[in-house]
Design a protein around this motif. Sequence first.
Motif, PDB file in Angstrom:
ATOM      1  N   ALA A  17       0.824  -1.208   0.000  1.00 42.90           N
ATOM      2  CA  ALA A  17       0.000   0.000   0.000  1.00 42.90           C
ATOM      3  C   ALA A  17       0.857   1.257   0.000  1.00 42.90           C
ATOM      4  O   ALA A  17       1.866   1.337   0.697  1.00 42.90           O
ATOM      5  N   ASP A  18       0.419   2.238  -0.781  1.00 41.95           N
ATOM      6  CA  ASP A  18       1.038   3.564  -0.755  1.00 41.95           C
ATOM      7  C   ASP A  18       0.394   4.440   0.310  1.00 41.95           C
ATOM      8  O   ASP A  18       0.985   5.418   0.760  1.00 41.95           O
ATOM      9  N   ALA A  19      -0.842   4.109   0.681  1.00 44.08           N
ATOM     10  CA  ALA A  19      -1.610   4.900   1.648  1.00 44.08           C
ATOM     11  C   ALA A  19      -2.672   4.018   2.284  1.00 44.08           C
ATOM     12  O   ALA A  19      -3.011   2.959   1.751  1.00 44.08           O
ATOM     13  N   PHE A  20      -3.188   4.497   3.424  1.00 42.42           N
ATOM     14  CA  PHE A  20      -4.191   3.748   4.169  1.00 42.42           C
ATOM     15  C   PHE A  20      -5.364   4.642   4.544  1.00 42.42           C
ATOM     16  O   PHE A  20      -5.173   5.825   4.839  1.00 42.42           O
ATOM     17  N   VAL A  21      -6.546   4.051   4.553  1.00 42.30           N
ATOM     18  CA  VAL A  21      -7.707   4.677   5.172  1.00 42.30           C
ATOM     19  C   VAL A  21      -8.232   3.668   6.177  1.00 42.30           C
ATOM     20  O   VAL A  21      -8.546   2.526   5.823  1.00 42.30           O
ATOM     21  N   VAL A  22      -8.266   4.075   7.438  1.00 39.53           N
ATOM     22  CA  VAL A  22      -8.735   3.204   8.506  1.00 39.53           C
ATOM     23  C   VAL A  22     -10.195   3.545   8.796  1.00 39.53           C
ATOM     24  O   VAL A  22     -10.522   4.700   9.085  1.00 39.53           O
ATOM     25  N   ALA A  51       1.665   8.255  14.621  1.00 42.13           N
ATOM     26  CA  ALA A  51       2.857   9.113  14.694  1.00 42.13           C
ATOM     27  C   ALA A  51       4.048   8.309  15.185  1.00 42.13           C
ATOM     28  O   ALA A  51       5.167   8.459  14.689  1.00 42.13           O
ATOM     29  N   GLU A  52       3.811   7.421  16.144  1.00 42.55           N
ATOM     30  CA  GLU A  52       4.883   6.571  16.664  1.00 42.55           C
ATOM     31  C   GLU A  52       5.403   5.610  15.598  1.00 42.55           C
ATOM     32  O   GLU A  52       6.553   5.190  15.636  1.00 42.55           O
ATOM     33  N   LEU A  53       4.562   5.279  14.624  1.00 40.35           N
ATOM     34  CA  LEU A  53       4.944   4.377  13.537  1.00 40.35           C
ATOM     35  C   LEU A  53       5.539   5.129  12.342  1.00 40.35           C
ATOM     36  O   LEU A  53       5.679   4.573  11.265  1.00 40.35           O
ATOM     37  N   HIS A  54       5.858   6.400  12.527  1.00 41.87           N
ATOM     38  CA  HIS A  54       6.456   7.215  11.469  1.00 41.87           C
ATOM     39  C   HIS A  54       5.506   7.397  10.289  1.00 41.87           C
ATOM     40  O   HIS A  54       5.947   7.555   9.151  1.00 41.87           O
ATOM     41  N   ALA A  55       4.217   7.358  10.543  1.00 41.89           N
ATOM     42  CA  ALA A  55       3.215   7.592   9.495  1.00 41.89           C
ATOM     43  C   ALA A  55       2.735   9.040   9.593  1.00 41.89           C
ATOM     44  O   ALA A  55       2.875   9.688  10.631  1.00 41.89           O
ATOM     45  N   VAL A  56       2.170   9.529   8.508  1.00 43.98           N
ATOM     46  CA  VAL A  56       1.611  10.879   8.451  1.00 43.98           C
ATOM     47  C   VAL A  56       0.095  10.737   8.394  1.00 43.98           C
ATOM     48  O   VAL A  56      -0.421  10.043   7.516  1.00 43.98           O
ATOM     49  N   THR A  57      -0.602  11.391   9.316  1.00 38.69           N
ATOM     50  CA  THR A  57      -2.063  11.339   9.271  1.00 38.69           C
ATOM     51  C   THR A  57      -2.611  12.607   8.638  1.00 38.69           C
ATOM     52  O   THR A  57      -2.040  13.686   8.804  1.00 38.69           O
ATOM     53  N   VAL A  74      -1.917   8.062   6.429  1.00 40.80           N
ATOM     54  CA  VAL A  74      -3.074   7.356   6.964  1.00 40.80           C
ATOM     55  C   VAL A  74      -4.204   8.372   7.139  1.00 40.80           C
ATOM     56  O   VAL A  74      -3.998   9.438   7.714  1.00 40.80           O
ATOM     57  N   ALA A  75      -5.378   8.025   6.639  1.00 40.64           N
ATOM     58  CA  ALA A  75      -6.570   8.856   6.820  1.00 40.64           C
ATOM     59  C   ALA A  75      -7.621   8.019   7.543  1.00 40.64           C
ATOM     60  O   ALA A  75      -7.488   6.796   7.646  1.00 40.64           O
ATOM     61  N   PHE A  76      -8.674   8.685   8.019  1.00 42.11           N
ATOM     62  CA  PHE A  76      -9.642   8.000   8.871  1.00 42.11           C
ATOM     63  C   PHE A  76     -11.078   8.259   8.446  1.00 42.11           C
ATOM     64  O   PHE A  76     -11.451   9.394   8.139  1.00 42.11           O
ATOM     65  N   VAL A  77     -11.860   7.185   8.470  1.00 41.97           N
ATOM     66  CA  VAL A  77     -13.309   7.257   8.350  1.00 41.97           C
ATOM     67  C   VAL A  77     -13.827   6.633   9.637  1.00 41.97           C
ATOM     68  O   VAL A  77     -13.534   5.472   9.924  1.00 41.97           O
TER      69      VAL A  77
END
Length: 195
Positions: A77-82, A134-140, A111-114
């Motif tokens: 995945a290049d990006a995630f939506v949770v 943030a702890e996982l070095h991801a950008v929300t 990472v984005a959120f629904v």
Amino acid sequence: MSDNQLKLAVIIGSVREGRFGPTVANWFVGEAERRDDVLVDLVDLAEVPIGQAAPSASAPTEVLTALGGLTPRLEAADAFVVVTPEYNHSYPAALKNAIDWHNSQFHAKPVAFVSYGGLSGGLRAVEHLRVVFAELHAVTTRDTVSFHGPWEQFDGDGKLLNPEAPAAAAKTLLDQVTWWARALRDAKAIRPYGS
């Protein structure tokens, strides 16, 4: 898939019996699939037998096989939506377990959120998830899609009764998460993350 398309993993975070997550996730996937710049992979954690605790290397083969099938999907995945409900002012245990078990697959990715839930629409779960990612070095992403009292917003076939505002919110979310995905993918091609 063209080089310009991004791989977007949409993760259903609830595994409870009678959950509403698939209804919300299927709606969102429909919105995402209207775009020609993303290829959606719907990841349902209920199909991954990780239970309440992460399995060890000595876990049964079928558990490790299921996890092995999930790991490359998250890695690709290049990006995630949770897609997450709010349970007790936070997010589901199965989602936390999947995140912790797959820590490195989220590094330097957006990472984005629904979210969905009662009066808060699941937003307290989202706020907890931001700190974890943030702890996982991801950008929300800043913007989310949230459904307050979703049971009254969808009909029996999973269609929104008033789709305009949620569709606009989904577009904003998708614009943001794809921008970050491209920026981070391009940056990592020039210089690997952490180097």
